[in-house]
Design a protein around this motif. Structure first.
Motif, PDB file in Angstrom:
ATOM      1  N   ALA A 150       0.831  -1.205   0.000  1.00 38.85           N
ATOM      2  CA  ALA A 150       0.000   0.000   0.000  1.00 38.85           C
ATOM      3  C   ALA A 150       0.866   1.255   0.000  1.00 38.85           C
ATOM      4  N   VAL A 151       1.912   1.252   0.818  1.00 39.63           N
ATOM      5  CA  VAL A 151       2.809   2.407   0.883  1.00 39.63           C
ATOM      6  C   VAL A 151       3.510   2.618  -0.453  1.00 39.63           C
ATOM      7  N   GLY A 152       3.981   1.526  -1.046  1.00 39.14           N
ATOM      8  CA  GLY A 152       4.641   1.616  -2.346  1.00 39.14           C
ATOM      9  C   GLY A 152       3.698   2.134  -3.416  1.00 39.14           C
ATOM     10  N   PHE A 153       2.476   1.619  -3.414  1.00 36.75           N
ATOM     11  CA  PHE A 153       1.479   2.071  -4.396  1.00 36.75           C
ATOM     12  C   PHE A 153       1.219   3.564  -4.252  1.00 36.75           C
ATOM     13  N   LEU A 154       1.000   4.012  -3.017  1.00 35.46           N
ATOM     14  CA  LEU A 154       0.691   5.431  -2.782  1.00 35.46           C
ATOM     15  C   LEU A 154       1.876   6.320  -3.160  1.00 35.46           C
ATOM     16  N   LEU A 155       3.086   5.887  -2.797  1.00 41.13           N
ATOM     17  CA  LEU A 155       4.274   6.679  -3.093  1.00 41.13           C
ATOM     18  C   LEU A 155       4.469   6.856  -4.591  1.00 41.13           C
ATOM     19  N   PHE A 156       4.482   5.751  -5.322  1.00 38.13           N
ATOM     20  CA  PHE A 156       4.771   5.833  -6.753  1.00 38.13           C
ATOM     21  C   PHE A 156       3.591   6.385  -7.560  1.00 38.13           C
ATOM     22  N   LEU A 210     -12.048  -3.110  -5.100  1.00 34.85           N
ATOM     23  CA  LEU A 210     -13.212  -3.274  -5.973  1.00 34.85           C
ATOM     24  C   LEU A 210     -12.874  -3.816  -7.351  1.00 34.85           C
ATOM     25  N   GLU A 211     -11.597  -3.805  -7.708  1.00 34.32           N
ATOM     26  CA  GLU A 211     -11.162  -4.200  -9.046  1.00 34.32           C
ATOM     27  C   GLU A 211     -11.875  -3.371 -10.124  1.00 34.32           C
ATOM     28  N   LEU A 212     -11.994  -2.074  -9.831  1.00 33.86           N
ATOM     29  CA  LEU A 212     -12.618  -1.143 -10.775  1.00 33.86           C
ATOM     30  C   LEU A 212     -11.546  -0.243 -11.389  1.00 33.86           C
ATOM     31  N   THR A 213     -10.524  -0.871 -11.954  1.00 36.33           N
ATOM     32  CA  THR A 213      -9.392  -0.130 -12.514  1.00 36.33           C
ATOM     33  C   THR A 213      -9.826   0.858 -13.591  1.00 36.33           C
ATOM     34  N   TYR A 214     -10.849   0.490 -14.361  1.00 40.50           N
ATOM     35  CA  TYR A 214     -11.278   1.342 -15.471  1.00 40.50           C
ATOM     36  C   TYR A 214     -11.827   2.684 -15.003  1.00 40.50           C
ATOM     37  N   MET A 215     -12.244   2.776 -13.726  1.00 42.85           N
ATOM     38  CA  MET A 215     -12.777   4.027 -13.200  1.00 42.85           C
ATOM     39  C   MET A 215     -11.694   5.014 -12.790  1.00 42.85           C
ATOM     40  N   VAL A 216     -10.482   4.509 -12.543  1.00 43.78           N
ATOM     41  CA  VAL A 216      -9.411   5.341 -11.992  1.00 43.78           C
ATOM     42  C   VAL A 216      -9.059   6.522 -12.892  1.00 43.78           C
ATOM     43  N   PRO A 217      -8.731   6.309 -14.190  1.00 49.07           N
ATOM     44  CA  PRO A 217      -8.386   7.467 -15.017  1.00 49.07           C
ATOM     45  C   PRO A 217      -9.533   8.456 -15.176  1.00 49.07           C
ATOM     46  N   VAL A 218     -10.764   7.971 -15.200  1.00 46.70           N
ATOM     47  CA  VAL A 218     -11.920   8.873 -15.339  1.00 46.70           C
ATOM     48  C   VAL A 218     -12.022   9.784 -14.125  1.00 46.70           C
ATOM     49  N   ILE A 219     -11.924   9.200 -12.922  1.00 46.45           N
ATOM     50  CA  ILE A 219     -12.007   9.991 -11.697  1.00 46.45           C
ATOM     51  C   ILE A 219     -10.818  10.942 -11.583  1.00 46.45           C
ATOM     52  N   ASN A 220      -9.623  10.466 -11.947  1.00 45.82           N
ATOM     53  CA  ASN A 220      -8.431  11.315 -11.864  1.00 45.82           C
ATOM     54  C   ASN A 220      -8.503  12.496 -12.825  1.00 45.82           C
ATOM     55  N   ILE A 221      -8.976  12.260 -14.034  1.00 42.59           N
ATOM     56  CA  ILE A 221      -9.129  13.366 -14.989  1.00 42.59           C
ATOM     57  C   ILE A 221     -10.138  14.374 -14.453  1.00 42.59           C
ATOM     58  N   LEU A 222     -11.228  13.877 -13.884  1.00 39.26           N
ATOM     59  CA  LEU A 222     -12.237  14.760 -13.298  1.00 39.26           C
ATOM     60  C   LEU A 222     -11.625  15.617 -12.189  1.00 39.26           C
ATOM     61  N   LEU A 223     -10.846  14.993 -11.299  1.00 37.56           N
ATOM     62  CA  LEU A 223     -10.231  15.743 -10.203  1.00 37.56           C
ATOM     63  C   LEU A 223      -9.188  16.732 -10.709  1.00 37.56           C
ATOM     64  N   PHE A 224      -8.441  16.368 -11.753  1.00 43.10           N
ATOM     65  CA  PHE A 224      -7.488  17.304 -12.343  1.00 43.10           C
ATOM     66  C   PHE A 224      -8.222  18.507 -12.950  1.00 43.10           C
ATOM     67  N   ILE A 225      -9.348  18.249 -13.606  1.00 44.88           N
ATOM     68  CA  ILE A 225     -10.137  19.345 -14.187  1.00 44.88           C
ATOM     69  C   ILE A 225     -10.596  20.295 -13.080  1.00 44.88           C
ATOM     70  N   LEU A 226     -11.096  19.728 -11.992  1.00 45.35           N
ATOM     71  CA  LEU A 226     -11.567  20.554 -10.883  1.00 45.35           C
ATOM     72  C   LEU A 226     -10.415  21.271 -10.192  1.00 45.35           C
ATOM     73  N   SER A 280      -7.507   5.580  -5.769  1.00 43.60           N
ATOM     74  CA  SER A 280      -7.096   4.629  -6.811  1.00 43.60           C
ATOM     75  C   SER A 280      -6.746   3.274  -6.204  1.00 43.60           C
ATOM     76  N   PHE A 281      -6.063   3.308  -5.055  1.00 40.02           N
ATOM     77  CA  PHE A 281      -5.682   2.065  -4.386  1.00 40.02           C
ATOM     78  C   PHE A 281      -6.920   1.266  -3.993  1.00 40.02           C
ATOM     79  N   VAL A 282      -7.917   1.966  -3.448  1.00 41.27           N
ATOM     80  CA  VAL A 282      -9.150   1.290  -3.043  1.00 41.27           C
ATOM     81  C   VAL A 282      -9.872   0.720  -4.255  1.00 41.27           C
ATOM     82  N   LEU A 283      -9.988   1.515  -5.318  1.00 43.74           N
ATOM     83  CA  LEU A 283     -10.709   1.059  -6.511  1.00 43.74           C
ATOM     84  C   LEU A 283     -10.015  -0.129  -7.169  1.00 43.74           C
ATOM     85  N   ARG A 284      -8.685  -0.106  -7.206  1.00 43.67           N
ATOM     86  CA  ARG A 284      -7.944  -1.176  -7.878  1.00 43.67           C
ATOM     87  C   ARG A 284      -7.910  -2.458  -7.043  1.00 43.67           C
ATOM     88  N   ASN A 285      -7.661  -2.303  -5.747  1.00 39.99           N
ATOM     89  CA  ASN A 285      -7.387  -3.475  -4.925  1.00 39.99           C
ATOM     90  C   ASN A 285      -8.599  -4.005  -4.179  1.00 39.99           C
TER      91      ASN A 285
END
Length: 208
Positions: free
Chosen positions: A5-11, A56-72, A49-54
């Protein structure tokens, strides 16, 4: 599990910083002017992202949510009009995807090899981030990138519209996460939106 988890969050955070740098460099903006609130949002992106990937296995949602947060983030903190924020975020993510693809096939030969171990995955993220930051630095030093009159595309009462949209997104996202029984992700996403709403309200009062 904790070390993973620490490695995932760091990188993931390092990778997120690289994405921020390249998306702002393309339009000749300085990411260091807004680095602290940006780092906070990017860290929250990594957590959700860590929660969604590990979980829920909803990896496909990660870039969508991240782009939304970057826009905001660009809209509320950098104060770029929301339409331009969308353009900047999408182009930045496209640049990130191209650079990461080059890294994957140059260093590992295939996506499968790049994802075969945690070390390969972290190496891919680190190399991608370093390349994005170096490209951003080169572009900034040589005054490369696009410049536009952003204010021409600013909507009337844009801050109010953005705040309402963020609240709607939060409600929709919370409903989805409640159905999946993942309350922790609601906290991360909600914290990110609350901070962005704070910046939107603060800046609106300042300009008024």
């Amino acid at each position: 599990m904790i070390s993973e988890a620490v490695g995932f969050l760091l990188f993931s955070t390092i990778e997120g910083v690289g994405i921020l740098f390249i998306m702002m460099a393309i339009f000749r903006m300085n990411p260091l002017d807004h680095i602290w609130p940006s780092l906070f949002i990017i860290l929250l992106m990594s957590l959700q992202s860590f929660v969604l990937r590990n979980e829920l296995e909803l990896t496909y949602m990660v870039p969508v949510i991240n782009i939304l947060l970057f826009i905001l983030l660009l809209t509320t903190v950098v104060k770029t009009p929301v339409l331009w924020s969308g353009i900047i975020a999408i182009l930045g993510y496209m640049a990130f995807a191209i650079v990461q693809t080059v890294v994957v096939f140059t260093a590992f030969g295939s996506i499968a090899n790049a994802q075969s171990t945690l070390f390969h995955g972290y190496s891919t993220q680190a190399m991608t981030a370093i390349l994005l930051i170096l490209i951003s630095w080169f572009m900034s030093k040589n005054r490369m990138g696009f410049t536009f009159e952003f204010e021409r595309l600013r909507l009337k009462s844009e801050n109010t519209i953005v705040i309402v949209l963020m609240l709607i997104f939060l409600i929709i996202f919370s409903i989805i996460m409640i159905r999946q029984d993942i309350w922790l992700n609601i906290v991360f996403f909600g914290a990110a939106l609350m901070m962005l709403i704070y910046y939107a309200i603060r800046e609106e009062r300042f300009y008024d």
